[in-house]
Design an enzyme around this catalytic site. Structure first.
Site, PDB file in Angstrom:
ATOM      1  N   ALA A 167       0.866  -1.171   0.000  1.00  0.00           N
ATOM      2  CA  ALA A 167       0.000   0.000   0.000  1.00  0.00           C
ATOM      3  C   ALA A 167       0.905   1.225   0.000  1.00  0.00           C
ATOM      4  O   ALA A 167       2.064   1.149   0.431  1.00  0.00           O
ATOM      5  CB  ALA A 167      -0.887  -0.025   1.232  1.00  0.00           C
ATOM      6  N   GLY A 192       0.613  -4.959   1.099  1.00  0.00           N
ATOM      7  CA  GLY A 192      -0.582  -5.061   0.247  1.00  0.00           C
ATOM      8  C   GLY A 192      -0.320  -5.810  -1.054  1.00  0.00           C
ATOM      9  O   GLY A 192      -1.247  -6.338  -1.674  1.00  0.00           O
ATOM     10  N   GLU A 208      -0.627  -9.323  -0.182  1.00  0.00           N
ATOM     11  CA  GLU A 208      -2.049  -9.547   0.122  1.00  0.00           C
ATOM     12  C   GLU A 208      -2.908  -9.609  -1.144  1.00  0.00           C
ATOM     13  O   GLU A 208      -3.801 -10.440  -1.246  1.00  0.00           O
ATOM     14  CB  GLU A 208      -2.546  -8.441   1.065  1.00  0.00           C
ATOM     15  CG  GLU A 208      -1.955  -8.584   2.466  1.00  0.00           C
ATOM     16  CD  GLU A 208      -2.196  -7.368   3.339  1.00  0.00           C
ATOM     17  OE1 GLU A 208      -1.840  -6.251   2.912  1.00  0.00           O
ATOM     18  OE2 GLU A 208      -2.744  -7.528   4.437  1.00  0.00           O
ATOM     19  N   GLU A 249       4.369  -4.943   7.718  1.00  0.00           N
ATOM     20  CA  GLU A 249       3.550  -3.936   8.402  1.00  0.00           C
ATOM     21  C   GLU A 249       3.929  -3.672   9.846  1.00  0.00           C
ATOM     22  O   GLU A 249       3.912  -2.527  10.294  1.00  0.00           O
ATOM     23  CB  GLU A 249       2.054  -4.333   8.336  1.00  0.00           C
ATOM     24  CG  GLU A 249       1.414  -4.126   6.977  1.00  0.00           C
ATOM     25  CD  GLU A 249       1.609  -5.307   6.037  1.00  0.00           C
ATOM     26  OE1 GLU A 249       2.397  -6.222   6.351  1.00  0.00           O
ATOM     27  OE2 GLU A 249       0.963  -5.302   4.975  1.00  0.00           O
TER      28      GLU A 249
HETATM   29  N1  DAK Z   1       4.530   3.175  -1.029  1.00  0.00           N
HETATM   30  C1  DAK Z   1       4.864   4.298  -1.710  1.00  0.00           C
HETATM   31  N2  DAK Z   1       5.978   4.407  -2.464  1.00  0.00           N
HETATM   32  C2  DAK Z   1       6.774   3.328  -2.558  1.00  0.00           C
HETATM   33  C3  DAK Z   1       6.481   2.115  -1.895  1.00  0.00           C
HETATM   34  C4  DAK Z   1       5.287   2.051  -1.101  1.00  0.00           C
HETATM   35  N3  DAK Z   1       4.907   0.958  -0.461  1.00  0.00           N
HETATM   36  N4  DAK Z   1       7.479   1.230  -2.161  1.00  0.00           N
HETATM   37  C5  DAK Z   1       8.337   1.874  -2.985  1.00  0.00           C
HETATM   38  N5  DAK Z   1       7.925   3.135  -3.215  1.00  0.00           N
HETATM   39  C6  DAK Z   1       8.576   4.141  -4.031  1.00  0.00           C
HETATM   40  C7  DAK Z   1       9.788   4.735  -3.318  1.00  0.00           C
HETATM   41  O1  DAK Z   1       9.381   5.764  -2.409  1.00  0.00           O
HETATM   42  C8  DAK Z   1      10.581   5.271  -4.479  1.00  0.00           C
HETATM   43  O2  DAK Z   1       9.997   6.484  -4.899  1.00  0.00           O
HETATM   44  P1  DAK Z   1      10.925   7.775  -5.304  1.00  0.00           P
HETATM   45  O3  DAK Z   1      11.761   8.046  -4.113  1.00  0.00           O
HETATM   46  O4  DAK Z   1      11.741   7.286  -6.476  1.00  0.00           O
HETATM   47  O5  DAK Z   1       9.935   8.829  -5.635  1.00  0.00           O
HETATM   48  C9  DAK Z   1      10.343   4.252  -5.570  1.00  0.00           C
HETATM   49  O6  DAK Z   1       9.133   3.551  -5.200  1.00  0.00           O
HETATM   50  C10 DAK Z   1      11.448   3.226  -5.689  1.00  0.00           C
HETATM   51  O7  DAK Z   1      11.648   2.658  -4.401  1.00  0.00           O
HETATM   52  P2  DAK Z   1      13.098   2.549  -3.717  1.00  0.00           P
HETATM   53  O8  DAK Z   1      13.995   3.658  -4.152  1.00  0.00           O
HETATM   54  O9  DAK Z   1      12.859   2.358  -2.258  1.00  0.00           O
HETATM   55  O10 DAK Z   1      13.630   1.196  -4.376  1.00  0.00           O
HETATM   56  P3  DAK Z   1      14.643   0.148  -3.745  1.00  0.00           P
HETATM   57  O11 DAK Z   1      14.968  -0.808  -4.833  1.00  0.00           O
HETATM   58  O12 DAK Z   1      15.771   0.828  -3.043  1.00  0.00           O
HETATM   59  O13 DAK Z   1      13.801  -0.631  -2.630  1.00  0.00           O
HETATM   60  C11 DAK Z   1      11.846  -1.775  -1.739  1.00  0.00           C
HETATM   61  C12 DAK Z   1      12.692  -1.416  -2.995  1.00  0.00           C
HETATM   62  C13 DAK Z   1      10.579  -2.492  -2.198  1.00  0.00           C
HETATM   63  C14 DAK Z   1      12.667  -2.747  -0.867  1.00  0.00           C
HETATM   64  C15 DAK Z   1      11.547  -0.494  -0.964  1.00  0.00           C
HETATM   65  O14 DAK Z   1      10.977   0.449  -1.872  1.00  0.00           O
HETATM   66  C16 DAK Z   1      10.577  -0.699   0.136  1.00  0.00           C
HETATM   67  O15 DAK Z   1      10.926  -1.228   1.211  1.00  0.00           O
HETATM   68  N6  DAK Z   1       9.323  -0.279  -0.071  1.00  0.00           N
HETATM   69  C17 DAK Z   1       8.297  -0.358   0.934  1.00  0.00           C
HETATM   70  C18 DAK Z   1       7.832  -1.768   1.080  1.00  0.00           C
HETATM   71  C19 DAK Z   1       6.811  -1.904   2.157  1.00  0.00           C
HETATM   72  O16 DAK Z   1       7.112  -1.698   3.354  1.00  0.00           O
HETATM   73  N7  DAK Z   1       5.594  -2.251   1.754  1.00  0.00           N
HETATM   74  C20 DAK Z   1       4.542  -2.469   2.662  1.00  0.00           C
HETATM   75  C21 DAK Z   1       3.753  -1.233   2.793  1.00  0.00           C
HETATM   76  S1  DAK Z   1       2.621  -1.367   4.105  1.00  0.00           S
HETATM   77  C22 DAK Z   1      -4.459  -1.297   6.201  1.00  0.00           C
HETATM   78  C23 DAK Z   1      -4.485  -1.169   4.850  1.00  0.00           C
HETATM   79  C24 DAK Z   1      -3.385  -1.546   4.132  1.00  0.00           C
HETATM   80  C25 DAK Z   1      -2.267  -2.014   4.723  1.00  0.00           C
HETATM   81  C26 DAK Z   1      -2.265  -2.139   6.083  1.00  0.00           C
HETATM   82  C27 DAK Z   1      -3.348  -1.767   6.825  1.00  0.00           C
HETATM   83  N8  DAK Z   1      -5.602  -0.890   6.990  1.00  0.00           N
HETATM   84  C28 DAK Z   1      -6.205   0.334   6.679  1.00  0.00           C
HETATM   85  C29 DAK Z   1      -5.887  -1.569   8.227  1.00  0.00           C
HETATM   86  C30 DAK Z   1      -1.118  -2.341   3.935  1.00  0.00           C
HETATM   87  C31 DAK Z   1       0.094  -1.921   4.305  1.00  0.00           C
HETATM   88  C32 DAK Z   1       1.237  -2.048   3.437  1.00  0.00           C
HETATM   89  O17 DAK Z   1       1.214  -2.542   2.336  1.00  0.00           O
END
Ligand code: DAK
Length: 264
Positions: free
Chosen positions: A63, A108, A111, A131
């Site tokens: 997400a 997400g 998921e 998360e």
């Molecule tokens: N959201 C927004 N932008 C993201 C993103 C994300 N999840 N993942 C990557 N990006 C963006 C980065 O900010 C970057 O943007 P710029 O800086 O270039 O503008 C671009 O994508 C490239 O990412 P990186 O530069 O970070 O690329 P790397 O190869 O260095 O790293 C990575 C890749 C996938 C390891 C890293 O980007 C990363 O850790 N991303 C976050 C992964 C993550 O933590 N995903 C889980 C998100 S939490 C709920 C509803 C939904 C949810 C929970 C609760 N309720 C309402 C109860 C769901 C939650 C989630 O999904």
């Protein structure tokens, strides 16, 4: 649509999340457009859908953290509902949905793949539920679907540790059905989709319904669901022709032919 592409060819629909710059992260607009794309699938002609992400690095990196970072409790709940409604729609979509996971499937992203019927991954895919490291729970079904797919112990380990796993481990624990070299992933996903599309569509739909609904109830209730959906296949063109074809083949192997099922 800005972030989602929908194409249909030869009874197979392909939905691509196209927000490559943000690694296909799911913001509200992507969720809305995915909803629209699934609504656009013509169920009279399309028999299987493949869901994938644009580029060769990420399926869906979760997400959108930027969008979520400023949400109030009420907005967080609304965002969660938007995601959950979409993911339930995919899970209950009348025809099978194959996730072609071409890279990161985090939060997400993992998921949404779990709301699909079948997960095929590229060899560079990475799965995880990060998360708890962000101060939230997996909110798009992760606490519910992961345990159903990989078992309680492994799901709890993945969720509590927030540790990512690679494609080979995802295969070993049963999170994905198969792993392919990145360059072959779409070809393999489309091939499987074509195989599914070539089978009797009413029967395939009823199988999906029977498996999904049966998993929610006791085995006795599940048997009743199965009986009804089994019965529902009869008197259709596809059932009559499918069985007649088998009997013709028995009489004379030269009569073997592919049945062109009609979804009728
Ligand atoms: N959201 C927004 N932008 C993201 C993103 C994300 N999840 N993942 C990557 N990006 C963006 C980065 O900010 C970057 O943007 P710029 O800086 O270039 O503008 C671009 O994508 C490239 O990412 P990186 O530069 O970070 O690329 P790397 O190869 O260095 O790293 C990575 C890749 C996938 C390891 C890293 O980007 C990363 O850790 N991303 C976050 C992964 C993550 O933590 N995903 C889980 C998100 S939490 C709920 C509803 C939904 C949810 C929970 C609760 N309720 C309402 C109860 C769901 C939650 C989630 O999904």
């Amino acid at each position: 649509m800005e972030y989602v592409i929908y194409e249909a060819k030869d009874m197979v629909g392909v939905i691509t999340i196209n927000r490559e710059k943000a690694l296909n992260a799911l913001n509200s607009q992507v969720l809305d457009e995915l909803n629209e794309a699934f609504d656009a699938v013509d169920l009279n002609t399309v028999r299987c859908v493949v869901l994938t992400g644009a580029g060769d690095k990420s399926f869906v990196a979760g997400a959108d953290i930027g969008e979520m970072s400023t949400l109030t409790k009420a907005e967080g709940e609304a965002f969660g509902k938007k995601g959950n409604d979409l993911f339930l729609k995919i899970e209950k979509f009348p025809i099978p949905v194959i996730a072609a996971i071409n890279g990161f499937a985090l939060g997400g992203g993992c998921e949404i793949s779990m709301s699909c019927d079948i997960r095929l991954a590229s060899d560079n895919a990475v799965f995880g539920q990060p998360e708890v490291g962000l101060g939230i729970t997996p909110g798009f079904g992760g606490t519910q679907r992961l345990a159903r797919i990989v078992g309680i112990g492994m799901a709890k380990q993945m969720i509590y540790t927030a540790r990512n796993i690679k494609a080979d481990e995802a295969l070993r624990i049963g999170l994905v059905n198969a792993v392919y070299p990145q360059a072959e992933l779409m070809e393999q996903a489309l091939k499987m989709a074509q195989t599914i599309a070539g089978n009797a569509p009413i029967a395939v739909r009823n199988c999906k319904k029977a498996i999904n609904e049966g998993l929610q109830v006791s085995i006795d209730e599940g048997a009743v669901i199965e009986e009804k959906l089994f019965g529902d296949c009869f008197e259709s063109y596809d059932q009559k022709e499918g069985m007649a074809n088998f009997l013709r083949k028995k009489d004379d192997p030269a009569k073997v032919k592919h049945v062109a099922f009609k979804n009728a």
